[in-house]
Design an enzyme around this catalytic site. Structure first.
Site, short mmCIF file in Angstrom:
data_model
loop_
_atom_site.label_atom_id
_atom_site.label_comp_id
_atom_site.label_asym_id
_atom_site.label_seq_id
_atom_site.Cartn_x
_atom_site.Cartn_y
_atom_site.Cartn_z
N LYS A 1 0.99 -1.21 -0.03
CA LYS A 1 0.03 0.14 0.06
C LYS A 1 0.86 1.09 0.02
CE LYS A 1 -4.27 -1.80 0.58
NZ LYS A 1 -5.38 -1.36 -0.45
N ASP B 1 -0.25 -0.66 -4.63
CA ASP B 1 -1.51 -0.13 -4.57
C ASP B 1 -1.80 1.26 -4.01
OD1 ASP B 1 -4.33 0.52 -4.73
OD2 ASP B 1 -4.82 -1.45 -3.55
N GLU C 1 -1.50 -0.22 -8.85
CA GLU C 1 -2.77 -0.22 -8.86
C GLU C 1 -3.46 1.23 -8.46
OE1 GLU C 1 -4.38 -3.80 -6.83
OE2 GLU C 1 -6.17 -2.78 -6.48
MG MG Z 1 -6.95 -1.75 -4.84
#
Ligand code: MG
Length: 361
Positions: free
Chosen positions: A166, A193, A221
């Site tokens: 993340k 992401d 992403e």
């Molecule tokens: Mg996602």
């Protein structure tokens, strides 16, 4: 003999404690909460579905999903044929409420598969002998470079070979975090992401920094805001990594916009964004026809929703490691029956439908 009709739609709330807290930029979660729905037909056959709570992406709540399932969705289904011809009634019953539609649509598919005496994967594939398991990536909670490195090493020891990092909360520190994970888990494939967290210029700067360090990424992403398709297309053109749209694609209209804008190389399809298996199949087909890569993902949901998504992957033959790790975080499955996790491997039950026999007390 009259064909079976839907006679009841029921809901119950289920709370699933996690063995490891899941931390995002927006919250720290120690349990997953979901609405479990059942659809029963006039022969007493029951199908199971799930409506996860998704405050931060779709806005769906437990209370809202329960109300939609017990209200307009039940009104549309009760008395209707207990087969897939009724799937469109679910989608038309109410605006929004994708989690509730997901629950009812999965339950209807589960009911039909059980009646046919086949697994969910075989039901969706239209034939037997589909895969009996698949592998998932693992998402690392947000944290400092040191925390991420520790988590990456731990998940690699758990057997995961693809890690999703993340990013997007602090562009200045993102490259450092990714480099820390690469060093800690050198054998793992890495995905990023950003969850809409970057501006387009920030995304390009971070990703070019990583490219300069020879960091290999499978994809990046949702670098920018959900509606900023121009920005996403700009990012796609100005750095070397593949761009995967998640928040930008809920439904078919969104997908058409992304294709027209040239904003992504691939899409992440989630049952809770699109409203169940029926719309997901359509999204996956259209994406494939337009040459887009496909990934099936999940929200923080339980083994029931994940089981349906995993069966969809198996039935459609989507290659690669999927994004279906949510159930791994649970201390244990809240159900009798259903899928099980063995590290990154999701094993399908030898059972009809999703194989859910009930909610454990
Ligand atoms: Mg996602």
């Amino acid at each position: 003999m009259t064909s079976p009709r839907v006679v009841a739609v029921r809901t119950q709330r289920v709370r699933v404690p996690l063995h490891t807290p899941f931390v995002t930029a927006l919250r720290r979660t120690e349990f997953a909460e979901t609405v479990v729905a059942t659809v029963e037909d006039s022969d007493g056959c029951v199908g199971w579905g799930e409506a996860p709570q998704v405050w931060k992406v779709t806005g769906d709540s437990l209370a809202g999903s329960s109300a939609a399932l017990e209200g307009p969705i039940a009104d549309a289904l009760i008395g209707a044929a207990a087969d897939l011809s009724s799937a469109r009634l679910i989608q038309g019953a109410v605006v929004g409420n994708r989690s509730a539609k997901m629950a009812a649509d999965i339950a209807l598919h589960d009911l039909v598969a059980r009646r046919a005496g086949v697994s969910m994967a075989d039901h969706l594939a239209g034939g037997p002998d589909g895969p009996t398991h698949l592998t998932t990536d693992m998402t690392l909670s947000v944290g400092t470079p040191t925390e991420l490195a520790e988590a990456a090493a731990a998940r690699a020891r758990d057997g995961f070979t693809t890690l999703k990092i993340k990013v997007g909360t602090d562009a200045a520190g993102d490259a450092e975090r990714v480099l820390a994970v690469r060093e800690a888990a050198p054998g793992c494939v890495l995905r990023l992401d950003a969850n809409t967290g970057w501006r387009a210029d920030e995304a390009v700067a971070v990703l070019r920094t990583l490219a300069d360090q020879d960091v290999e990424l499978e994809f990046v992403e949702q670098p920018v805001a959900r509606r900023d398709l121009e920005g996403m297309a700009y990012v796609r053109r100005h750095q070397p990594y593949r761009i995967l749209a998640d928040e930008s694609v809920f439904d078919l209209e969104d997908l058409v916009d992304v294709i027209r804008a040239g904003a992504a190389d691939a899409i992440n399809v989630k049952l809770a964004k699109c409203g169940g298996i029926t719309p997901a199949i359509e999204l996956l087909e259209v994406a494939k026809r337009h040459g887009l890569g496909r990934l099936v993902g999940c929200m923080m949901e339980s083994h029931l929703g994940i089981g349906a998504a995993a069966a969809l992957v198996a039935a459609t033959g989507i290659p690669g490691e999927q994004d279906l790790d949510a159930g791994w975080w649970a201390k244990s499955s809240p159900y009798a029956g259903g899928i099980t996790y063995d590290g990154p491997c999701i094993d399908f039950p030898h059972a009809n439908g999703l194989g859910i026999e009930g909610v454990l007390p």
